[in-house]
Design an enzyme around this catalytic site. Structure first.
Site, PDB file in Angstrom:
ATOM      1  CE  LYS A  17      -1.979  -1.139   3.809  1.00  0.00           C
ATOM      2  NZ  LYS A  17      -1.913  -2.246   4.516  1.00  0.00           N
ATOM      3  NE  ARG A  92      -3.917  -1.656  10.281  1.00  0.00           N
ATOM      4  CZ  ARG A  92      -2.645  -0.422  10.417  1.00  0.00           C
ATOM      5  NH1 ARG A  92      -2.586   0.073   9.380  1.00  0.00           N
ATOM      6  NH2 ARG A  92      -1.661  -1.491   9.786  1.00  0.00           N
ATOM      7  NE  ARG A 131       7.514  -2.679   5.967  1.00  0.00           N
ATOM      8  CZ  ARG A 131       5.853  -2.109   5.940  1.00  0.00           C
ATOM      9  NH1 ARG A 131       6.013  -2.027   4.554  1.00  0.00           N
ATOM     10  NH2 ARG A 131       6.096  -2.657   7.310  1.00  0.00           N
ATOM     11  NE  ARG A 164       7.160  -0.225  10.149  1.00  0.00           N
ATOM     12  CZ  ARG A 164       5.592   0.360   9.584  1.00  0.00           C
ATOM     13  NH1 ARG A 164       5.387   0.058   8.486  1.00  0.00           N
ATOM     14  NH2 ARG A 164       4.702  -0.725  10.379  1.00  0.00           N
ATOM     15  NE  ARG A 175       2.675  -4.998  11.734  1.00  0.00           N
ATOM     16  CZ  ARG A 175       3.424  -4.272  10.092  1.00  0.00           C
ATOM     17  NH1 ARG A 175       4.635  -5.151  10.364  1.00  0.00           N
ATOM     18  NH2 ARG A 175       3.148  -3.636   9.592  1.00  0.00           N
TER      19      ARG A 175
END
Ligand code: AMP
Length: 218
Positions: A17, A92, A131, A164, A175
């Site tokens: 996203k 969400r 990431r 992160r 998550r």
């Protein structure tokens, strides 16, 4: 000029996203509203909100609906949203989607399209745990699929790249579980009201972007 310009990007963490927002924003003048980025800015500033959000974010849990909905409602009153916006990572939960409807109505805005980013679970885990994020411009890179030209340095702005804290394997798995339980019901919610369009976000970035443009101009 896009046919749909008031957008919600929906999908599990790691679905791309943020990455496709970044590409779209190079071509289109839209406001980018990422609740995750707003919360990370609160943490960096050491605010009370940031402190309470960090504990939840580090476990992969959601921040309370009303808190994020108020942040978005305030953001939607700003002038730069007149030309269109991307809501990236919000709503969400179904409760957040209802609060969004109220906030949008108050500012005379409507959601034109909800894009569901669909990708297989093993790819999401691979993407999340590899990431790298730019501290400065928030661009995403990936140690496996999209390496920066220079180790640890953002190709776009020269900022420092970091991992992160919620991109560890354990938190990434949490998550995804939270996504299944609390966010996936939005697929039905937005199918019912006719706003949902799905793209295959396992595709490489340029093909994913073409698929995104196709649904935004349909
Ligand atoms: P993201 O950058 O979108 O992956 O979000 C990172 C974390 O911020 C999430 O795992 C949540 O803890 C929190 N967060 C971001 N957006 C929301 C939201 N709309 N509702 C609740 N929590 C959120």
């Amino acid at each position: 000029m896009l046919k749909s310009k008031n957008l919600v990007f929906l999908g599990p963490p790691g679905a791309g996203k943020g990455t496709l927002s970044e590409v779209l924003l190079r071509d289109e003048k839209l406001a980018h509203i990422s609740t995750g980025d707003i919360l990370r800015a609160e943490i960096a500033q050491g605010t009370e909100l940031g402190k309470s959000a960090k504990a939840l974010m580090d476990q992969g849990k959601l921040v309370p609906d009303q808190i994020v909905a108020d942040m978005v409602a305030a953001r939607l009153t700003q002038k730069d949203c007149d030309e269109g916006f991307i809501l990236d990572g919000f709503p969400r939960t179904v409760a957040q989607a209802k609060l969004l409807e109220e906030a949008a109505a108050k500012t005379g805005r409507t959601i034109d399209k909800v894009v569901l980013f669909d990708a297989p679970r093993d790819l999401l885990i691979q993407r999340l745990t590899a990431r790298l994020t730019c501290r400065q411009c928030k661009a995403s890179f990936n140690k496996l699929f999209a390496k920066p030209a220079k180790d640890g340095i953002c190709d776009h702005c020269g900022g420092e790249l970091f991992q992160r804290s919620d991109d560890s394997l354990e938190t990434a798995q949490n998550r995804l579980k939270v996504y299944d339980e609390q966010t996936a019901p939005l697929i039905e919610f937005y199918t019912q009201n006719g706003l949902l369009a799905t793209i295959d976000s396992s595709l490489p970035k340029d093909q994913g972007y073409a698929a995104l443009l196709a649904v935004l101009n349909a």
